[in-house]
Design a protein around this motif. Structure first.
Motif, PDB file in Angstrom:
ATOM      1  N   LYS A  26       1.475   4.484  -5.810  1.00 55.54           N
ATOM      2  CA  LYS A  26       2.061   4.816  -4.547  1.00 55.54           C
ATOM      3  C   LYS A  26       3.162   3.840  -4.302  1.00 55.54           C
ATOM      4  CE  LYS A  26       1.659   5.047   0.492  1.00 55.54           C
ATOM      5  NZ  LYS A  26       0.738   4.821   1.644  1.00 55.54           N
ATOM      6  N   GLU A  27       2.863   2.695  -4.492  1.00 52.83           N
ATOM      7  CA  GLU A  27       3.727   1.425  -4.188  1.00 52.83           C
ATOM      8  C   GLU A  27       5.059   1.358  -5.323  1.00 52.83           C
ATOM      9  OE1 GLU A  27       3.611  -3.205  -3.697  1.00 52.83           O
ATOM     10  OE2 GLU A  27       1.686  -2.172  -3.902  1.00 52.83           O
ATOM     11  N   PHE A  28       4.443   1.822  -6.493  1.00 51.38           N
ATOM     12  CA  PHE A  28       5.285   1.722  -7.801  1.00 51.38           C
ATOM     13  C   PHE A  28       5.434   2.900  -8.427  1.00 51.38           C
ATOM     14  CE2 PHE A  28       4.216  -2.686  -6.954  1.00 51.38           C
ATOM     15  CZ  PHE A  28       5.362  -3.373  -6.895  1.00 51.38           C
ATOM     16  N   ASP A  34      -5.062   3.621   2.464  1.00 54.06           N
ATOM     17  CA  ASP A  34      -4.395   2.237   2.323  1.00 54.06           C
ATOM     18  C   ASP A  34      -4.589   1.609   3.513  1.00 54.06           C
ATOM     19  OD1 ASP A  34      -2.743   3.984   3.193  1.00 54.06           O
ATOM     20  OD2 ASP A  34      -1.113   3.451   2.219  1.00 54.06           O
ATOM     21  N   GLU A  35      -4.970   2.285   4.712  1.00 57.22           N
ATOM     22  CA  GLU A  35      -5.324   1.462   6.022  1.00 57.22           C
ATOM     23  C   GLU A  35      -6.492   0.968   5.896  1.00 57.22           C
ATOM     24  OE1 GLU A  35      -2.084   4.069   9.001  1.00 57.22           O
ATOM     25  OE2 GLU A  35      -4.103   4.689   8.682  1.00 57.22           O
ATOM     26  N   ARG A  45      -6.187   4.199  -9.576  1.00 60.17           N
ATOM     27  CA  ARG A  45      -4.926   3.238  -9.604  1.00 60.17           C
ATOM     28  C   ARG A  45      -3.848   3.931  -8.495  1.00 60.17           C
ATOM     29  NH1 ARG A  45      -5.229  -0.956 -13.525  1.00 60.17           N
ATOM     30  NH2 ARG A  45      -3.466  -1.708 -12.454  1.00 60.17           N
ATOM     31  N   TRP A  46      -4.184   4.831  -7.680  1.00 60.32           N
ATOM     32  CA  TRP A  46      -3.563   5.523  -6.811  1.00 60.32           C
ATOM     33  C   TRP A  46      -2.766   4.801  -5.776  1.00 60.32           C
ATOM     34  CZ3 TRP A  46      -2.647   5.928  -1.541  1.00 60.32           C
ATOM     35  CH2 TRP A  46      -2.021   7.228  -1.010  1.00 60.32           C
ATOM     36  N   TYR A  89      -7.096 -10.548  -5.496  1.00 59.32           N
ATOM     37  CA  TYR A  89      -5.875 -11.088  -4.829  1.00 59.32           C
ATOM     38  C   TYR A  89      -4.630 -10.093  -4.742  1.00 59.32           C
ATOM     39  CZ  TYR A  89      -4.328 -11.949  -9.877  1.00 59.32           C
ATOM     40  OH  TYR A  89      -3.811 -11.850 -11.037  1.00 59.32           O
ATOM     41  N   ARG A  90      -4.830  -9.090  -5.537  1.00 56.72           N
ATOM     42  CA  ARG A  90      -3.865  -8.079  -5.385  1.00 56.72           C
ATOM     43  C   ARG A  90      -4.438  -6.533  -5.231  1.00 56.72           C
ATOM     44  NH1 ARG A  90      -0.657 -10.048  -9.197  1.00 56.72           N
ATOM     45  NH2 ARG A  90       0.649 -11.094  -7.723  1.00 56.72           N
ATOM     46  N   LYS A  91      -4.208  -6.132  -4.150  1.00 60.78           N
ATOM     47  CA  LYS A  91      -5.039  -5.033  -3.678  1.00 60.78           C
ATOM     48  C   LYS A  91      -4.562  -3.696  -4.705  1.00 60.78           C
ATOM     49  CE  LYS A  91      -6.728  -2.432   0.304  1.00 60.78           C
ATOM     50  NZ  LYS A  91      -6.364  -1.078  -0.097  1.00 60.78           N
ATOM     51  N   ARG A  92      -3.403  -3.656  -4.981  1.00 59.10           N
ATOM     52  CA  ARG A  92      -2.762  -2.482  -5.699  1.00 59.10           C
ATOM     53  C   ARG A  92      -3.620  -2.376  -7.190  1.00 59.10           C
ATOM     54  NH1 ARG A  92       2.023  -5.652  -6.076  1.00 59.10           N
ATOM     55  NH2 ARG A  92       2.477  -6.462  -8.094  1.00 59.10           N
TER      56      ARG A  92
END
Length: 380
Positions: A222-224, A45-46, A217-218, A339-342
Motif C-alpha cells: 500500500k505504501e509502495f 493500518d490504524e 505484506r499488504w 522498527y519498521r511496521k511495513r
C-alpha cells in the motif's frame, strides 16, 4: 376518582424515572468532561494495539562484539557525511561498513577516495556493473575488464542490484536472466580475483502474490505499490530462484552472498537445503530481521547450524535501528516491536545465539569472504 389519581400519579413517577434513567448517565459523562461516542472500527493500518505484556527487557545500544555491516548503501558520500558516519559507527561498535554502492570507473574512484582515503580501516567499497553498453557484442568481457580495473582502484567486491533478472532487458525486449551466459566472464573474473558477489535476486515472495487482504505484506505494498511484482510484468518468484541457484552452481569457484536471506527467511528449512546444495552460497540478514524474529526457535537453530554461512547486514542505514538486531541476536527478550511496521505487522522475539556463533555472524564470516579487511581489529 381516587383510583384515577393513583394511576396518574404512578404513571408520572414511571415516566420521570425512565427519563432519569436515560438522561443521568449522559449528564454524568458530560459532568466528567466526556461525551457519548459511537464505537469506530479502525482500518488495518490504524489499529495500533498497546501490549499489556509485562516481561524483562534488555535494550542493547551497542553490539557485544565489533561487527562488520556487509550491506549498506552510500551513494557519492561527501567528506562531511563520512566523518559523521564514523562517529556514529563508534557509538554502536560498528567497526567496518561495506558500501555496496561504489559504482564503477570514475565514480568508484571517487567513492573509495571519500571513504577509504579518509578512514582506510573503517570502510569497504564494492563495485557495480554498468549496463550502458549491454547491447554491444562482447559486453560481459568488457564488464570483467572494468571490474579488474575497479579492483586496482580499491574495490573489494561486486554488488548486483535487484533490477538484474527482473527489469533489465536487452534492446529487443528480452529479459536478462539471472543465469544469462553473457555474464559468465564477470563471475569467473570474481573467482580469479577472489572477490565476493553480493547479489539481490527477486523480492519477498509475497510481492509476487495477489495484492489482497490475505497478503501479509499488504501494508508495504500500500505504501509502495511499485514493489508489487504482477505476473504480467515480472517472471514468477520460483523462476528467479531457479535461475539464481543455477548461476551459483555453474560458478562454484565464486563466493555469492544472497542478500536478505535469499528471500527464504519465511522458510528456513528450504534455505538450509539450498545452502546444503550450494557450498559457495552465503546469506546476509539485512532488512529481514522480522522474518527471524517471528520464529525465534527456528532462527536460533538455523543460525547455529549454518553459523559459517550467515553475515550481519542492515541495508537502509540508520544508526538508531541497529539496536533491534543486537537485541534479537544477543537476548531472549519476548514480543517486542519491530522498527519498521511495513515489514511486519507482528512483534518479534530474541533468539539469543552463543558467543561463538555471534562472532561469526558479526565479523568472522565477512573476514573470510572479503579481502583486505584487517583482522587485528577484531577478537579471536
Amino acid at each position: 376518582m381516587n383510583s384515577r389519581r393513583t394511576i396518574l400519579c404512578v404513571s408520572t413517577i414511571l415516566v420521570a424515572a425512565s427519563v432519569a434513567f436515560i438522561v443521568w448517565p449522559r449528564a454524568a459523562m458530560t459532568q466528567q468532561g466526556q461525551s457519548p461516542q459511537k464505537q469506530q472500527t479502525p482500518t488495518i493500518d490504524e489499529y495500533q494495539p498497546k501490549s499489556t505484556l509485562v516481561t524483562k527487557e534488555h535494550k542493547i545500544e551497542r553490539a557485544k562484539f565489533p561487527f562488520i555491516d556487509i550491506h549498506s548503501h552510500h551513494w557519492n558520500p561527501t567528506p562531511e557525511e563520512v566523518d559523521r558516519l564514523v562517529k556514529e559507527m563508534d557509538t554502536i561498535n560498528l567497526r567496518v561498513m561495506v558500501n555496496l554502492s561504489g559504482g564503477t570507473g570514475g565514480q568508484l574512484k571517487n567513492t573509495v577516495a571519500a571513504m577509504k582515503g579518509r578512514y582506510p580501516d573503517r570502510f569497504v567499497v564494492f563495485s557495480n556493473m554498468s549496463y550502458d553498453d549491454l547491447n554491444t557484442p562482447g559486453f560481459g568481457k568488457r564488464v570483467a575488464a572494468r571490474l579488474e580495473e575497479d579492483v586496482k582502484n580499491g574495490a573489494q567486491g561486486l554488488k548486483i542490484f535487484k533490477n538484474f533478472g527482473m527489469d533489465l532487458k536487452y534492446a529487443n525486449g528480452e529479459r536478462v536472466r539471472v543465469d544469462d551466459p553473457e555474464f559468465d566472464a564477470v563471475f569467473e573474473k570474481c573467482a580469479d580475483l577472489k572477490l565476493p558477489v553480493l547479489i539481490h535476486v527477486a523480492e519477498p515472495s509475497a510481492f509476487f502474490d495477489p495484492w489482497d487482504y490475505h497478503n501479509e505484506r499488504w501494508e508495504e505494498l500500500k505504501e509502495f505499490p511499485g514493489r508489487a511484482r504482477p505476473p504480467a510484468k515480472y517472471p514468477p518468484f520460483e523462476t528467479l530462484m531457479a535461475e539464481r541457484n543455477h548461476l551459483f552452481a555453474k560458478h562454484p569457484r565464486t563466493n555469492f552472498i544472497a542478500a536478505h536471506l535469499g528471500f527464504h527467511g519465511n522458510d528456513l528449512e528450504r534455505l538450509g537445503k539450498t545452502l546444503d546444495s550450494l557450498p559457495n552460497m552465503y546469506v546476509d540478514i539485512a532488512a529481514v530481521l522480522a522474518e527471524l524474529g517471528r520464529q525465534p526457535y527456528s532462527a536460533h537453530d538455523f543460525l547455529v547450524k549454518y553459523q559459517d554461512r550467515v553475515l550481519m547486514g542492515k541495508d537502509i542505514y540508520d544508526v538508531n535501528e541497529y539496536k533491534w538486531y543486537f537485541r534479537a541476536l544477543e537476548t531472549r527478550d519476548e514480543y517486542f516491536e519491530y522498527y519498521r511496521k511495513r515489514h511486519a505487522f507482528w512483534r518479534i522475539y530474541g533468539f539469543q545465539v552463543p558467543d561463538e556463533v555471534l562472532k561469526k555472524v558479526y565479523y568472522k564470516n565477512a573476514l573470510k569472504l572479503v579481502p583486505g579487511i584487517d583482522p587485528k581489529a577484531f577478537p579471536e
